[in-house]
Design an enzyme around this catalytic site. Structure first.
Site, PDB file in Angstrom:
ATOM      1  N   PHE A   1     -77.180 -19.257 -52.516  1.00 35.43           N
ATOM      2  CA  PHE A   1     -76.531 -19.830 -53.706  1.00 35.43           C
ATOM      3  C   PHE A   1     -75.147 -19.233 -53.965  1.00 35.43           C
ATOM      4  CE2 PHE A   1     -81.205 -19.860 -54.887  1.00 35.43           C
ATOM      5  CZ  PHE A   1     -81.403 -21.158 -54.443  1.00 35.43           C
TER       6      PHE A   1
ATOM      7  N   LYS B   1     -87.371 -16.224 -53.663  1.00 39.16           N
ATOM      8  CA  LYS B   1     -86.856 -16.771 -52.409  1.00 39.16           C
ATOM      9  C   LYS B   1     -86.890 -15.744 -51.283  1.00 39.16           C
ATOM     10  CE  LYS B   1     -85.446 -20.694 -54.230  1.00 39.16           C
ATOM     11  NZ  LYS B   1     -86.255 -21.886 -53.989  1.00 39.16           N
TER      12      LYS B   1
ATOM     13  N   LYS C   1     -82.361  -6.345 -41.806  1.00 39.97           N
ATOM     14  CA  LYS C   1     -83.754  -5.857 -41.871  1.00 39.97           C
ATOM     15  C   LYS C   1     -84.707  -6.985 -42.284  1.00 39.97           C
ATOM     16  CE  LYS C   1     -84.219  -5.746 -46.476  1.00 39.97           C
ATOM     17  NZ  LYS C   1     -85.258  -6.428 -47.256  1.00 39.97           N
TER      18      LYS C   1
ATOM     19  N   TRP D   1     -85.240  -8.972 -58.458  1.00 31.51           N
ATOM     20  CA  TRP D   1     -84.344  -7.814 -58.351  1.00 31.51           C
ATOM     21  C   TRP D   1     -83.235  -7.889 -59.385  1.00 31.51           C
ATOM     22  CZ3 TRP D   1     -83.878  -3.064 -57.837  1.00 31.51           C
ATOM     23  CH2 TRP D   1     -82.813  -2.383 -57.235  1.00 31.51           C
TER      24      TRP D   1
HETATM   25  N1  LIG Z   1     -86.834  -8.675 -55.064  1.00 27.12           N
HETATM   26  C1  LIG Z   1     -86.588  -7.535 -54.405  1.00 27.12           C
HETATM   27  O1  LIG Z   1     -87.459  -6.653 -54.262  1.00 27.12           O
HETATM   28  C2  LIG Z   1     -85.204  -7.288 -53.864  1.00 27.12           C
HETATM   29  C3  LIG Z   1     -84.798  -5.969 -53.650  1.00 27.12           C
HETATM   30  C4  LIG Z   1     -83.529  -5.713 -53.140  1.00 27.12           C
HETATM   31  C5  LIG Z   1     -82.667  -6.766 -52.872  1.00 27.12           C
HETATM   32  N2  LIG Z   1     -83.071  -8.040 -53.110  1.00 27.12           N
HETATM   33  C6  LIG Z   1     -82.098  -9.113 -52.834  1.00 27.12           C
HETATM   34  O2  LIG Z   1     -81.559  -9.559 -54.070  1.00 27.12           O
HETATM   35  C7  LIG Z   1     -81.150 -10.924 -53.960  1.00 27.12           C
HETATM   36  C8  LIG Z   1     -81.729 -11.692 -55.131  1.00 27.12           C
HETATM   37  O3  LIG Z   1     -83.134 -11.643 -55.058  1.00 27.12           O
HETATM   38  P1  LIG Z   1     -84.094 -11.642 -56.329  1.00 27.12           P
HETATM   39  O4  LIG Z   1     -85.330 -10.933 -55.913  1.00 27.12           O
HETATM   40  O5  LIG Z   1     -83.392 -11.135 -57.544  1.00 27.12           O
HETATM   41  O6  LIG Z   1     -84.354 -13.207 -56.567  1.00 27.12           O
HETATM   42  P2  LIG Z   1     -85.747 -13.998 -56.521  1.00 27.12           P
HETATM   43  O7  LIG Z   1     -86.036 -14.381 -55.120  1.00 27.12           O
HETATM   44  O8  LIG Z   1     -86.794 -13.238 -57.257  1.00 27.12           O
HETATM   45  O9  LIG Z   1     -85.501 -15.265 -57.422  1.00 27.12           O
HETATM   46  C9  LIG Z   1     -84.808 -16.398 -57.046  1.00 27.12           C
HETATM   47  C10 LIG Z   1     -83.678 -16.588 -58.035  1.00 27.12           C
HETATM   48  O10 LIG Z   1     -82.872 -17.680 -57.609  1.00 27.12           O
HETATM   49  C11 LIG Z   1     -82.541 -18.453 -58.763  1.00 27.12           C
HETATM   50  N3  LIG Z   1     -82.165 -19.780 -58.333  1.00 27.12           N
HETATM   51  C12 LIG Z   1     -82.974 -20.813 -57.941  1.00 27.12           C
HETATM   52  N4  LIG Z   1     -82.222 -21.886 -57.638  1.00 27.12           N
HETATM   53  C13 LIG Z   1     -80.929 -21.511 -57.826  1.00 27.12           C
HETATM   54  C14 LIG Z   1     -79.675 -22.183 -57.657  1.00 27.12           C
HETATM   55  N5  LIG Z   1     -79.613 -23.430 -57.224  1.00 27.12           N
HETATM   56  N6  LIG Z   1     -78.544 -21.496 -57.941  1.00 27.12           N
HETATM   57  C15 LIG Z   1     -78.595 -20.216 -58.352  1.00 27.12           C
HETATM   58  N7  LIG Z   1     -79.744 -19.539 -58.522  1.00 27.12           N
HETATM   59  C16 LIG Z   1     -80.893 -20.189 -58.261  1.00 27.12           C
HETATM   60  C17 LIG Z   1     -83.790 -18.385 -59.592  1.00 27.12           C
HETATM   61  O11 LIG Z   1     -83.504 -18.755 -60.924  1.00 27.12           O
HETATM   62  C18 LIG Z   1     -84.137 -16.915 -59.456  1.00 27.12           C
HETATM   63  O12 LIG Z   1     -83.399 -16.162 -60.375  1.00 27.12           O
HETATM   64  C19 LIG Z   1     -81.640 -11.384 -52.578  1.00 27.12           C
HETATM   65  O13 LIG Z   1     -80.576 -11.355 -51.672  1.00 27.12           O
HETATM   66  C20 LIG Z   1     -82.679 -10.345 -52.192  1.00 27.12           C
HETATM   67  O14 LIG Z   1     -82.797 -10.170 -50.782  1.00 27.12           O
HETATM   68  C21 LIG Z   1     -84.307  -8.322 -53.614  1.00 27.12           C
HETATM   69  O1  LIG Z   2     -89.352  -8.571 -50.612  1.00 26.69           O
HETATM   70  P1  LIG Z   2     -88.268  -8.688 -49.580  1.00 26.69           P
HETATM   71  O2  LIG Z   2     -88.819  -8.887 -48.206  1.00 26.69           O
HETATM   72  O3  LIG Z   2     -87.255  -9.728 -49.980  1.00 26.69           O
HETATM   73  O4  LIG Z   2     -87.530  -7.278 -49.553  1.00 26.69           O
HETATM   74  C1  LIG Z   2     -87.181  -6.697 -50.783  1.00 26.69           C
HETATM   75  C2  LIG Z   2     -86.104  -5.653 -50.629  1.00 26.69           C
HETATM   76  O5  LIG Z   2     -85.014  -6.120 -49.899  1.00 26.69           O
HETATM   77  C3  LIG Z   2     -86.619  -4.344 -50.128  1.00 26.69           C
HETATM   78  O6  LIG Z   2     -85.597  -3.367 -50.202  1.00 26.69           O
END
Ligand SMILES: NC(=O)c1ccc[n+]([C@@H]2O[C@H](COP(=O)([O-])OP(=O)(O)OC[C@H]3O[C@@H](n4cnc5c(N)ncnc54)[C@H](O)[C@@H]3O)[C@@H](O)[C@H]2O)c1
Ligand SMILES: O=P(O)(O)OC[C@H](O)CO
Length: 376
Positions: free
Chosen positions: A122, A323, A230, A38
């Site tokens: 983190f 994660k 959620k 994201w």
């Molecule tokens: N992926 C989605 O579809 C999505 C959509 C909306 C919201 N989110 C939210 O966005 C947030 C970030 O999720 P994401 O999907 O970008 O991440 P991700 O789960 O794809 O990736 C994990 C990230 O954590 C980093 N990481 C690993 N170890 C670390 C450490 N010790 N310190 C700091 N960073 C470290 C990795 O380098 C990587 O960038 C979460 O709270 C998630 O719920 C995700």
């Molecule tokens: O893939 P999830 O379960 O971490 O969900 C991703 C987003 O939060 C959806 O809005």
């Protein structure tokens, strides 16, 4: 492409220049703190707007938690050479104005708009590292879905950022599966802001594109709790899928989950608005996550394996570095429920933690669902 009129929410904001500055020195500088799935898509959205709008500096800094790829190269170097996050968002160009930076202090030093988007576990460490390193006039927004539980009680990530760094923090949450937005499929999101409408407008301006429609509501806690809770319901939905209980059962879990999300949010923060649950951050995010999210997917595998393989093991194997947030959020919510004597009020949240921590077998979700559905 213009956004379909039917999707234009009441509070959708105009895209005119709101910062009233045409000098480069007054342009807002944006840094994205995080570069996962994201985080990378957020950087792409933002970069398309900073190029287009004169109120922002073109360049978007993206802090990367540095890692060495299997090829032996540093992730940051590869992102800067190829303009792609080959590990977390392969195949998508981020925009040439996105600059990956492995040095957190350097990445934030000039920015007055800080976008936080890392897994929630983190965030506390990142805030500690940022103490005294950011501009005093910085504004923050959190895209992080999760919370911390402290001795004094639960602490939302936006509050952690505000308290630790002494800056205002808005939130952006919504039905936002990153891989779909990366290929520019239409979706909506909700900005939650505290008081200052102009600040909300600036964030909307930064994220809004024809395929990413952003609405602002004055309810930081409501928006953030929707995005956080959620993920717990999505774990339950995954169990239901793993046990092949069918769509009707999953819909029942989503309905009961939404009810617990609302009740828990309002108990913690009486100011949370009912209407927030009908925004993208509420029911829409719940639906998309329970249908297509990572939490659902890994929980399905956990149930299929009868709880014999741990979430950590499945996460590492199935998500390759990405994660989950739902399992740790279920634990954090459980701590709050136990501490406040609310366990019986939130049977779904409690059952999800008891299953995911191995106290109960995945099949306990069947007993839970039947009991709950019959009691209403
Ligand atoms: N992926 C989605 O579809 C999505 C959509 C909306 C919201 N989110 C939210 O966005 C947030 C970030 O999720 P994401 O999907 O970008 O991440 P991700 O789960 O794809 O990736 C994990 C990230 O954590 C980093 N990481 C690993 N170890 C670390 C450490 N010790 N310190 C700091 N960073 C470290 C990795 O380098 C990587 O960038 C979460 O709270 C998630 O719920 C995700
Ligand atoms: O893939 P999830 O379960 O971490 O969900 C991703 C987003 O939060 C959806 O809005």
């Amino acid at each position: 492409m213009a956004p379909p009129a039917a999707f234009e929410a009441q509070e959708t904001l105009p895209q005119n220049n709101l910062l009233n500055s045409d000098t480069a020195s007054h342009r807002s500088k944006v840094t994205v703190i995080g570069s996962g799935n994201w985080g990378s898509v957020a950087a792409k959205l933002i970069a398309s707007n900073t190029l287009r709008l004169s109120t922002f500096h073109d360049e978007v800094r993206m802090w990367v938690y540095e890692e060495t790829l299997q090829s032996g190269e540093k992730l940051t170097d590869v992102i800067n050479q190829t303009n792609e996050n080959v590990k977390y968002l392969p195949g998508i160009k981020l925009g040439k104005n996105v600059v990956a930076d492995p040095d957190l202090e350097n990445a934030v030093k000039d920015a007055n708009m800080l976008v936080f988007v890392t897994p929630h576990q983190f965030m506390e460490g990142i805030c500690i590292r940022l103490l005294g390193k950011i501009r005093s006039d910085a504004e923050a927004i959190s895209l992080v879905k999760g919370m911390e539980v402290k001795m004094e009680g639960p602490c939302m990530i936006s509050t952690l950022i505000s308290q630790q760094l002494g800056i205002n923090c808005s939130v952006l949450m919504g039905a936002n599966i990153a891989n779909e937005i990366a290929v520019e499929k239409f979706s909506e999101a909700t900005v939650g802001y505290r008081q200052n409408r102009e600040v909300a407008e600036r964030w909307v301006q930064l994220f809004y594109t024809p395929y990413f429609i952003v609405t602002a509501v004055q309810d930081v806690e409501g928006v953030e709790l929707c995005g956080t809770l959620k993920n717990v319901v999505a774990i339950a939905a995954g169990f239901v899928d793993g046990l092949e209980m069918g769509n009707n059962t999953k819909a029942a879990i989503m309905r009961l989950g939404l009810r617990e999300m609302k009740a828990f949010s309002k108990l913690l923060f009486p100011s949370v608005k009912d209407s927030t649950f009908f925004e993208s951050c509420g029911v829409a995010d719940l639906i998309t996550t329970c249908l297509g999210g990572r939490n659902r997917k890994v929980a399905e595998a956990y149930a299929k394996n009868g709880g014999k393989r741990s979430f950590d093991e499945l996460e590492a194997e199935m998500l390759q570095g990405q994660k989950l947030q739902g399992v740790s959020t279920a634990r954090e919510v459980y701590e709050v429920l136990s501490h406040r004597g609310w366990l019986e009020l939130f049977p779904l949240f409690a059952t999800v933690h008891e299953i995911s921590s191995g106290l109960l077998p995945p099949s306990a979700i069947v007993e839970y669902s039947e009991k709950q559905v019959r009691s209403f």
